[in-house]
Each structure stands twice: as structure tokens, then as C-alpha cells.
Scaffold this motif. Sequence first.
Motif, short mmCIF file in Angstrom:
data_model
loop_
_atom_site.label_atom_id
_atom_site.label_comp_id
_atom_site.label_asym_id
_atom_site.label_seq_id
_atom_site.Cartn_x
_atom_site.Cartn_y
_atom_site.Cartn_z
N LEU A 141 45.52 40.93 15.14
CA LEU A 141 44.91 39.69 15.46
C LEU A 141 44.58 38.85 14.57
N LEU A 142 44.06 39.24 13.38
CA LEU A 142 43.83 38.33 12.06
C LEU A 142 45.32 37.90 11.80
N SER A 143 46.40 38.52 11.81
CA SER A 143 47.73 37.93 11.40
C SER A 143 48.08 36.98 12.47
N SER A 144 48.09 37.31 13.77
CA SER A 144 48.46 36.20 14.54
C SER A 144 47.77 34.98 14.79
N SER A 145 46.43 35.26 14.39
CA SER A 145 45.48 34.19 14.41
C SER A 145 45.90 33.14 13.04
N ALA A 146 46.42 33.84 11.97
CA ALA A 146 46.57 32.95 10.72
C ALA A 146 47.52 32.16 10.73
N ASP A 193 40.42 36.55 21.74
CA ASP A 193 40.16 35.07 21.70
C ASP A 193 39.52 34.66 20.29
N MET A 194 40.23 33.94 19.61
CA MET A 194 39.63 33.50 18.39
C MET A 194 38.86 32.04 18.79
N GLY A 195 39.03 31.55 19.63
CA GLY A 195 38.28 30.15 19.78
C GLY A 195 39.55 29.11 20.17
N GLN A 196 38.96 28.23 20.80
CA GLN A 196 40.02 26.94 21.03
C GLN A 196 39.93 25.81 19.99
N SER A 208 35.72 26.97 15.66
CA SER A 208 35.30 28.39 16.23
C SER A 208 36.53 29.40 15.74
N LYS A 209 37.71 28.93 15.60
CA LYS A 209 38.95 29.74 14.93
C LYS A 209 38.42 30.15 13.76
N LEU A 210 38.12 29.10 12.77
CA LEU A 210 37.82 29.57 11.28
C LEU A 210 36.40 30.38 11.15
N ILE A 211 35.57 30.13 12.03
CA ILE A 211 34.25 31.02 11.88
C ILE A 211 34.60 32.35 12.41
N ARG A 212 35.27 32.52 13.53
CA ARG A 212 35.59 33.81 14.09
C ARG A 212 36.62 34.65 13.13
#
Length: 176
Positions: A73-78, A131-134, A138-142
Motif C-alpha cells: 500500500l505504501l509503495s502504490s501510494s508513493a 484508502d489513503m485519502g482523496q 489526507s494522503k500525506l498524513i496517512r
Amino acid sequence: MLRRRCNGRKPFIAVLYMVAVCSGVPVSDLLDRASQHSDKLHSLSTTLTHELESELLSLARSLLRAWVDPLVLLSSSADTLPHPSQSKIISKIHELQEHSNNLGDGLNVLSGKMEPAAQSVSSLPYRGGNDMGQDKISKLIRFQFLLSCFRRDSHKIDSFLKVLRCRAAKTQPHLC
């Protein structure tokens, strides 16, 4: 008012009674009893420590395995992280995944050489969602929160393995 005075005397009377009883026991006997209790305490803690040695490896393996999905999840969100150092973050996350996989493979080999208790792995499923946020904040905090959790758990894994290494060396086991 009289009732309060009587209640206040009870602890004092109990203390006086204890002093009177203990004053009849020689100091050498009290020291012998204290030494016996201390010896038993040390013996129990030593036994418990030896019983948990294989458990530490099992805990480390379970904790490491629990991070497989969150690291994905961290990898795909990065890729979508709103941060000026996004490319460095992506690179470091991939490096975390690689080291995590290598450590997991090594711990699997190591557990095969230890007691059966070290071979068990508990399932610790990730329930944080995908969901890391929209919005950017939010994305950065999560992302930062999940990364801080990984850092905390990786420290636990590191500590467990250092304790095992120290005990396996059998040099100055009292320092472990």
C-alpha cells in the motif's frame, strides 16, 4: 469526629503491631528470607527468559509478515504522494520492501534451525484499508502515519533479533 480519630489509629496500630512482631525476628533470619525470595525471583525470570527465546523469533517473523500488505500500500501510494521528494520516497519504499523480503527469507531459514516454537507464525492481518485519502493533506498524513507504524514495528523486530543474537553468543548472558 470521634469516629475519624479511631479510623486514623487503625493504620498506626497495625504498623506498631508489625514492628513488634518483626523485632522478635533476628536480622540474619530476615536477610535469609529476603535472599531466598530474591533467588526464587531470579530463577523464575531466567526460566521464563529461556522459554521465550524461540517465541522472540516467532514474534519477529509474525510482525514482519504482517507488514507485507501495508508495504505494498505504501509503495502504490508513493506514486501519487504530494511531496517534493516523491522519487526518493518511492525508491526508499522499494528498498524497504526488498530488505523486508530478504529479512523474511533469512528468518525462515533461521527458524528451520531452531526449536519448533520458532517455526510458528501468527497471522496479524492488516485492517487499515487501502484508502489513503482523496486530498493531498489526507494522503500525506496517512502515508506518514503508516510509515511511523512500520518504523515502530521494525524497531521491535530489530530488538527481538538483537536479544536472540546476544543470547546465542552466550558471552555475558547477564547483559542480554
